[in-house]
Design an enzyme around this catalytic site. Structure first.
Site, short mmCIF file in Angstrom:
data_model
loop_
_atom_site.label_atom_id
_atom_site.label_comp_id
_atom_site.label_asym_id
_atom_site.label_seq_id
_atom_site.Cartn_x
_atom_site.Cartn_y
_atom_site.Cartn_z
N GLU A 235 0.83 -1.22 0.00
CA GLU A 235 0.00 0.00 0.00
C GLU A 235 0.85 1.26 0.00
O GLU A 235 0.45 2.28 -0.53
CB GLU A 235 -0.93 0.02 1.22
CG GLU A 235 -2.34 -0.42 0.88
CD GLU A 235 -3.36 -0.19 1.99
OE1 GLU A 235 -3.02 0.32 3.07
OE2 GLU A 235 -4.52 -0.54 1.76
N HIS B 150 9.62 -26.44 0.32
CA HIS B 150 8.99 -27.52 -0.43
C HIS B 150 7.86 -26.99 -1.29
O HIS B 150 6.95 -27.73 -1.68
CB HIS B 150 8.48 -28.58 0.55
CG HIS B 150 9.59 -29.13 1.39
ND1 HIS B 150 10.28 -30.28 1.06
CD2 HIS B 150 10.18 -28.66 2.51
CE1 HIS B 150 11.23 -30.49 1.96
NE2 HIS B 150 11.18 -29.52 2.85
N LYS C 102 -13.85 1.14 -3.10
CA LYS C 102 -14.72 1.45 -1.96
C LYS C 102 -16.00 2.12 -2.45
O LYS C 102 -17.11 1.76 -2.04
CB LYS C 102 -14.01 2.40 -0.99
CG LYS C 102 -13.03 1.76 -0.07
CD LYS C 102 -12.61 2.78 0.99
CE LYS C 102 -11.37 2.34 1.72
NZ LYS C 102 -10.78 3.40 2.52
#
Ligand code: PA5
Length: 468
Positions: free
Chosen positions: A295, A324, A438
């Site tokens: 951000e 792994h 938003k």
């Protein structure tokens, strides 16, 4: 000063001496001299001007003491501490709880925990919401609603649900005993709610951005409430502040890490930043850092208004588990990553692997060795294997996992982020890119004044055509 508890940055594996032409030359750093000087000057100036509020947090003793008072009451009185918050209002708390408390903290019996269980509700997944009610009794719970802006959809959604639940369980008159608010001093709906109902409340300082706020009441209240020593946490941050205030970049771990990441991108095109703790306790530090890095650095415009599309992509990994899973890619894939290992010198608990199966060479070599020895050997082996393949990495070693070392680590990574923002000439403290999402969410959910926003976003036609 506990110098023996200082965390150490080792960046040998970033440099030319180790990596040949894939490594950074000290001349690369010298060439940046002017830019670095300007960045140092800007950070100092911004700190003096009060813009970098996170740098004051380690010294805010008044707030710390107020937090401790409330935390003490909460600790004795409640079985559950429920945080409602998201992003910067949640990730630091999760990371530090998991680093500093028992690995199965919430599952411990209360006489061992000696403090409430901590639940951080940082998503609006309905299954999690319903699941929470299966395991907590709201009568025995304190709810800390944390939102700096005061109206974040995810947080207020949870607040609505718990509000109703609390009224049902304890009654409207007792809400005050079960809710603590952490928000802006004056702005936002949550401040209004706190004032109307007379809730205990704390302030997120205006000059402290959400993702830089873990050492403010956002993080220290829930953490103190579960018995984390916030004095030591803040002392660790203050100690790191002394190291990170050094203008000599060769002595300043935050500035040096920022410079190395910046050169890795601008000279070598390495745009991926991997954080790989070799410790389960530190796993969520990588998660917290991912938000801080993404951000803060992902920006379309420079401070001076040019379109730049800067950003380094954070990746979280866990050693040895991801050896792994990810390490094959890191060693043989594209040369596009810088890896940071977090290594712990002395674990709080250790296990000796018993002598058994000694008839098998492929197993017997582990007999009578500590598990921490294996984990740290794997870390070193991965670091060396990467270097052998000319892949850059840095290692941050924590002498132990404690409040003091975690305070250092958090602060170091915050200063690094602020400093690299200066090198890129971007604003590391805003997040304009998340606004549109938003606004559209408000529109989809029917918020007053937002209905027309969907029409205003003209996406090109054809979206129906490409669905299988
Ligand atoms: O770093 C930030 O500012 C954001 O990630 C915020 O922390 C996040 O959006 C939550 O915001 P708020 O605390 O206002 O609810």
């Amino acid at each position: 000063m506990k110098a023996s508890k200082r965390i150490i940055l080792n960046f040998n594996n970033m440099m030319k001496e180790r990596l040949g032409k894939q490594g950074i030359d000290s001349n690369d750093i010298k060439r940046l001299n002017k830019k670095i000087k300007l960045a140092i000057k800007n950070i100092k100036q911004k700190r003096e001007d009060g813009q970098l509020g996170f740098m004051y947090l380690p010294y805010d003793i008044k707030t710390r003491d107020e937090v401790k008072k409330v935390a003490e009451l909460v600790r004795d009185k409640f079985e559950n501490f429920i945080v409602l918050g998201i992003g910067g209002s949640a990730l630091g708390t999760i990371a530090l709880r998991n680093a500093l408390k028992h690995p199965f903290y919430n599952m411990l019996p209360s006489e061992k925990r000696k403090a409430p269980r901590l639940f951080v509700m940082d998503n609006v997944d309905p299954e999690v919401a319903v699941g929470l009610f299966d395991i907590v009794d709201l009568k025995k719970s304190i709810v800390n609603i944390i939102t700096k802006s005061g109206a974040t959809a995810e947080t207020v959604a949870f607040m609505k649900i718990l509000w109703k639940g609390l009224i049902k369980k304890v009654g409207k008159n007792k809400l005050k005993d079960h809710i603590i608010i952490t928000t802006d001093k004056e702005k936002g709906e949550l401040r209004k709610i706190a004032n109307t109902y007379g809730f205990v409340s704390f302030t997120v300082p205006g000059n402290v951005g959400g993702r830089f706020s873990v050492l403010s009441p956002v993080g220290i209240l829930p953490l103190a409430s579960i018995g984390v020593n916030i004095d030591e946490l803040l002392k660790g941050a203050a100690y790191m502040d002394t190291l990170c205030s050094n203008d000599n970049i060769w002595k300043n771990p935050a500035y040096m890490r920022a410079i190395l990441h910046y050169i890795s991108d601008t000279k070598f095109g390495r745009k991926i930043t991997v954080m790989m703790p070799y410790s389960n306790a530190l796993k969520d530090i990588a998660d917290w850092f991912a938000q801080l890095w993404a951000e803060s650095l992902g920006k379309k415009y420079s401070i001076t208004g040019e379109t730049v599309h800067e950003g380094l992509t954070p990746v979280k990994a866990l050693g040895a588990t991801d050896q792994h899973s990810q390490v094959q890619l890191y060693i043989e894939g594209p040369y596009d990553k810088v890896i940071t290992f977090l290594r712990v010198e002395k674990f709080r608990n250790d296990v000796l692997m018993p002598r058994n199966f000694d008839e098998f060479d492929s197993i017997s070599y582990l007999s009578n060795k500590k598990m921490s020895q294996l984990l740290n050997a794997e870390q070193l082996a991965t670091e060396m294997a990467l270097a052998k393949n000319q892949r850059p990495s840095m290692t941050i070693t924590l002498p132990e996992i404690s409040e003091f070392t975690l305070g250092q680590l958090i602060y170091l990574l915050e200063v690094e982020t602020a400093f690299i923002g200066e090198l890129y000439n971007i604003n590391a403290f805003d997040q304009p890119g998340v606004e549109l999402g938003k606004i559209l969410t408000y529109a989809f959910m029917g918020r007053k004044g937002y209905k027309d926003k969907i029409k205003q976003i003209k996406l090109s036609k054809g979206v129906k055509k490409y669905i299988i």
